[in-house]
Motif scaffolding. Structure first.
Motif: not given
Length: 143
Positions: A34-35, A38-39, A42, A130, A133-134, A136
């Motif tokens: 997922k990370q 996402f990264l 983005r 990053e 993400f955290h 979220e």
């Protein structure tokens, strides 16, 4: 009658304990996937950039995890003692700060490695992503 009541209470207690111990839906691999998604989105990484970047990124995360694990072990050790001297508190505090310094040095080392595989703007976008993400992850889920 009392025995039946005790058995019912025991069953209720066991059932509530099992219900309360639901497994976390995310394991390390799921979290990282997922990370990564996402990264990548983005920072608008190409597949080639992602292939070069993420092994380094997750290597850094593993190393930081080990440092943090040791730091938390110190905290747990301090917490388990009934009373500590000022010297012990000072030592624990100093070790925690040293762990932060070691983590920061690692981040700088890996920034230099990232610079060899990504343009500066994409590294900056990853850093921003990053943080997002955290945030979220920590947001409460809307019902």
């Amino acid at each position: 009658m009392k025995r039946v009541l005790n058995i019912l209470l025991l069953l209720l207690f066991v059932a509530s304990g099992v219900y309360a111990q639901k497994k976390c839906p995310w394991n390390k691999a799921t979290f990282r996937e997922k990370q990564k998604t996402f990264l990548t989105n983005r920072a608008d990484l190409t597949p080639e950039e992602a292939t070069a970047f993420f092994p380094l990124y997750f290597e850094l995360q593993d190393k930081k995890g080990e440092i943090n694990k040791k730091a938390w072990q110190l905290v747990r050790n301090a917490k388990e003692k009934d009373s500590l001297t000022d010297a012990e508190y000072n030592r624990f505090s100093e070790e925690l700060v040293k762990a932060k310094i070691e983590t920061s040095k690692l981040e700088l080392d890996y920034l230099r490695k990232y610079q060899k595989v990504l343009p500066a703007k994409k590294i900056y976008e990853i850093q921003r992503a990053e943080l997002r993400f955290h945030r979220e992850l920590l947001k409460p889920k809307k019902k």
